[in-house]
Design a protein around this motif. Structure first.
Motif, PDB file in Angstrom:
ATOM      1  N   GLY A   1       7.224  13.066  -8.753  1.00 50.93           N
ATOM      2  CA  GLY A   1       6.808  14.114  -9.662  1.00 50.93           C
ATOM      3  C   GLY A   1       5.988  13.608 -10.837  1.00 50.93           C
ATOM      4  N   THR A   2       5.903  12.292 -10.997  1.00 48.54           N
ATOM      5  CA  THR A   2       5.135  11.677 -12.079  1.00 48.54           C
ATOM      6  C   THR A   2       3.856  11.090 -11.497  1.00 48.54           C
ATOM      7  OG1 THR A   2       7.192  11.098 -13.215  1.00 48.54           O
ATOM      8  CG2 THR A   2       5.193   9.934 -13.890  1.00 48.54           C
ATOM      9  N   SER A   3       2.721  11.433 -12.070  1.00 48.13           N
ATOM     10  CA  SER A   3       1.450  10.886 -11.591  1.00 48.13           C
ATOM     11  C   SER A   3       1.431   9.379 -11.783  1.00 48.13           C
ATOM     12  CB  SER A   3       0.279  11.508 -12.351  1.00 48.13           C
ATOM     13  OG  SER A   3       0.189  12.879 -12.046  1.00 48.13           O
ATOM     14  N   GLN A   4       1.081   8.672 -10.714  1.00 45.37           N
ATOM     15  CA  GLN A   4       0.988   7.218 -10.780  1.00 45.37           C
ATOM     16  C   GLN A   4       0.001   6.722  -9.740  1.00 45.37           C
ATOM     17  OE1 GLN A   4       4.720   5.266  -9.562  1.00 45.37           O
ATOM     18  NE2 GLN A   4       5.352   7.201  -8.671  1.00 45.37           N
ATOM     19  N   ILE A   5      -0.477   5.502  -9.930  1.00 41.56           N
ATOM     20  CA  ILE A   5      -1.402   4.904  -8.977  1.00 41.56           C
ATOM     21  C   ILE A   5      -0.609   4.474  -7.756  1.00 41.56           C
ATOM     22  CG2 ILE A   5      -2.961   2.963  -8.562  1.00 41.56           C
ATOM     23  CD1 ILE A   5      -3.554   3.086 -11.616  1.00 41.56           C
ATOM     24  N   LEU A   6      -0.990   5.006  -6.594  1.00 42.04           N
ATOM     25  CA  LEU A   6      -0.329   4.670  -5.333  1.00 42.04           C
ATOM     26  C   LEU A   6      -1.400   4.408  -4.285  1.00 42.04           C
ATOM     27  CD1 LEU A   6       2.412   7.471  -5.231  1.00 42.04           C
ATOM     28  CD2 LEU A   6       2.756   5.061  -5.828  1.00 42.04           C
ATOM     29  N   GLY A   7      -1.097   3.537  -3.348  1.00 40.72           N
ATOM     30  CA  GLY A   7      -2.022   3.268  -2.268  1.00 40.72           C
ATOM     31  C   GLY A   7      -1.292   2.895  -0.996  1.00 40.72           C
ATOM     32  N   ALA A   8      -1.854   3.288   0.149  1.00 32.26           N
ATOM     33  CA  ALA A   8      -1.322   2.944   1.467  1.00 32.26           C
ATOM     34  C   ALA A   8      -2.491   2.442   2.311  1.00 32.26           C
ATOM     35  CB  ALA A   8      -0.678   4.160   2.125  1.00 32.26           C
ATOM     36  N   ARG A   9      -2.269   1.338   3.035  1.00 33.51           N
ATOM     37  CA  ARG A   9      -3.346   0.746   3.839  1.00 33.51           C
ATOM     38  C   ARG A   9      -2.834   0.342   5.213  1.00 33.51           C
ATOM     39  NH1 ARG A   9      -7.358  -2.472  -0.086  1.00 33.51           N
ATOM     40  NH2 ARG A   9      -7.318  -0.978  -1.785  1.00 33.51           N
ATOM     41  N   LEU A  10      -3.691   0.536   6.215  1.00 32.32           N
ATOM     42  CA  LEU A  10      -3.344   0.197   7.597  1.00 32.32           C
ATOM     43  C   LEU A  10      -4.622   0.046   8.400  1.00 32.32           C
ATOM     44  CD1 LEU A  10      -1.279  -0.045   9.967  1.00 32.32           C
ATOM     45  CD2 LEU A  10      -1.379   2.443  10.131  1.00 32.32           C
ATOM     46  N   ARG A  11      -4.705  -1.046   9.166  1.00 38.50           N
ATOM     47  CA  ARG A  11      -5.859  -1.271  10.047  1.00 38.50           C
ATOM     48  C   ARG A  11      -5.469  -2.277  11.118  1.00 38.50           C
ATOM     49  NH1 ARG A  11      -9.605  -5.037   6.091  1.00 38.50           N
ATOM     50  NH2 ARG A  11      -8.213  -6.826   6.101  1.00 38.50           N
TER      51      ARG A  11
ATOM     52  N   PHE B   1      -1.302   9.844  -7.458  1.00 37.61           N
ATOM     53  CA  PHE B   1      -0.505  10.838  -6.756  1.00 37.61           C
ATOM     54  C   PHE B   1       0.831  11.038  -7.471  1.00 37.61           C
ATOM     55  CE2 PHE B   1      -3.080   8.610  -3.546  1.00 37.61           C
ATOM     56  CZ  PHE B   1      -3.796   9.677  -3.019  1.00 37.61           C
ATOM     57  N   SER B   2       1.447  12.183  -7.242  1.00 37.36           N
ATOM     58  CA  SER B   2       2.744  12.469  -7.858  1.00 37.36           C
ATOM     59  C   SER B   2       3.922  12.087  -6.975  1.00 37.36           C
ATOM     60  CB  SER B   2       2.854  13.955  -8.193  1.00 37.36           C
ATOM     61  OG  SER B   2       1.896  14.295  -9.164  1.00 37.36           O
TER      62      SER B   2
ATOM     63  N   TRP C   1      -1.177  -4.233   6.983  1.00 42.07           N
ATOM     64  CA  TRP C   1      -0.645  -3.039   6.338  1.00 42.07           C
ATOM     65  C   TRP C   1      -0.150  -3.395   4.950  1.00 42.07           C
ATOM     66  CZ3 TRP C   1       4.594  -2.235   4.959  1.00 42.07           C
ATOM     67  CH2 TRP C   1       5.455  -3.283   5.326  1.00 42.07           C
ATOM     68  N   GLY C   2      -0.090  -2.409   4.092  1.00 45.26           N
ATOM     69  CA  GLY C   2       0.416  -2.659   2.754  1.00 45.26           C
ATOM     70  C   GLY C   2       0.181  -1.496   1.832  1.00 45.26           C
ATOM     71  N   GLY C   3       0.393  -1.758   0.545  1.00 40.72           N
ATOM     72  CA  GLY C   3       0.222  -0.694  -0.423  1.00 40.72           C
ATOM     73  C   GLY C   3       0.319  -1.180  -1.846  1.00 40.72           C
ATOM     74  N   ARG C   4       0.263  -0.226  -2.749  1.00 38.53           N
ATOM     75  CA  ARG C   4       0.364  -0.498  -4.180  1.00 38.53           C
ATOM     76  C   ARG C   4       1.097   0.658  -4.844  1.00 38.53           C
ATOM     77  NH1 ARG C   4      -5.310  -1.129  -6.138  1.00 38.53           N
ATOM     78  NH2 ARG C   4      -6.047  -0.894  -4.045  1.00 38.53           N
ATOM     79  N   ALA C   5       1.770   0.329  -5.928  1.00 41.24           N
ATOM     80  CA  ALA C   5       2.433   1.341  -6.754  1.00 41.24           C
ATOM     81  C   ALA C   5       2.666   0.697  -8.110  1.00 41.24           C
ATOM     82  CB  ALA C   5       3.748   1.791  -6.131  1.00 41.24           C
ATOM     83  N   ALA C   6       1.661   0.724  -8.936  1.00 44.82           N
ATOM     84  CA  ALA C   6       1.774   0.034 -10.219  1.00 44.82           C
ATOM     85  C   ALA C   6       0.674   0.487 -11.160  1.00 44.82           C
ATOM     86  CB  ALA C   6       1.692  -1.478 -10.011  1.00 44.82           C
ATOM     87  N   SER C   7       0.836   0.159 -12.414  1.00 44.07           N
ATOM     88  CA  SER C   7      -0.203   0.465 -13.393  1.00 44.07           C
ATOM     89  C   SER C   7      -1.368  -0.523 -13.279  1.00 44.07           C
ATOM     90  CB  SER C   7       0.381   0.426 -14.800  1.00 44.07           C
ATOM     91  OG  SER C   7       0.941  -0.837 -15.057  1.00 44.07           O
TER      92      SER C   7
END
Length: 137
Positions: A73-83, A101-102, A119-125
């Motif tokens: 519910g809180t806007s934050q930088i998020l990312g998802a990757r796959l190839r 995204f929230s 594969w991977g991702g991010r969730a941080a400032s």
């Protein structure tokens, strides 16, 4: 009377301290089934302020990646990757979902039956931080 005031102050102090500890403790994000039915989590990684989940659908041969934030519910930088596995450091647009995204980033899909994937991702400032791994199956 001074004794009651001291006791009340102690109780209020302990209650306030307990509330601070409770509010300050974030729970790790869990998989939210965003990839759809038939997908099972086969791996996950802590990516800072969230978790990235690698899933697989054995009936279709598709993998899916979703990053779920720790503060829904809180806007934050998020990312998802796959190839499909590559030695390139450049990701194409269809291989990732990055933004603010929230709830979650993704899902990102790739057909990879019997292949290796990145594969991977991010969730941080810190927008430049991306954690990733290689999975073969």
């Amino acid at each position: 009377m001074p004794r009651r005031l001291a006791s009340a102050a102690t109780v209020l102090g302990l209650t306030a301290a307990g509330m601070t500890l409770t509010v300050g403790t974030a729970e790790a994000a869990s998989y939210n089934s965003a990839c759809g039915s038939g997908y099972s989590v086969i791996d996950s990684m802590d990516v800072g302020d969230g978790n990235t989940f690698l899933t697989y659908n054995s009936s279709t041969g598709y993998n899916c990646v979703v990053t779920v934030g720790d503060a829904p519910g809180t806007s934050q930088i998020l990312g998802a990757r796959l190839r499909l596995h590559s030695t390139s450091t450049t990701w194409k647009s269809g291989e990732m979902d990055d933004g603010v995204f929230s709830y979650y980033a993704g899902p990102v899909y790739a057909y990879a039956k019997g292949s290796c994937i990145d594969w991977g991702g991010r969730a941080a400032s810190n927008y430049t931080r991306v954690n990733y791994g290689v999975h073969c199956g």
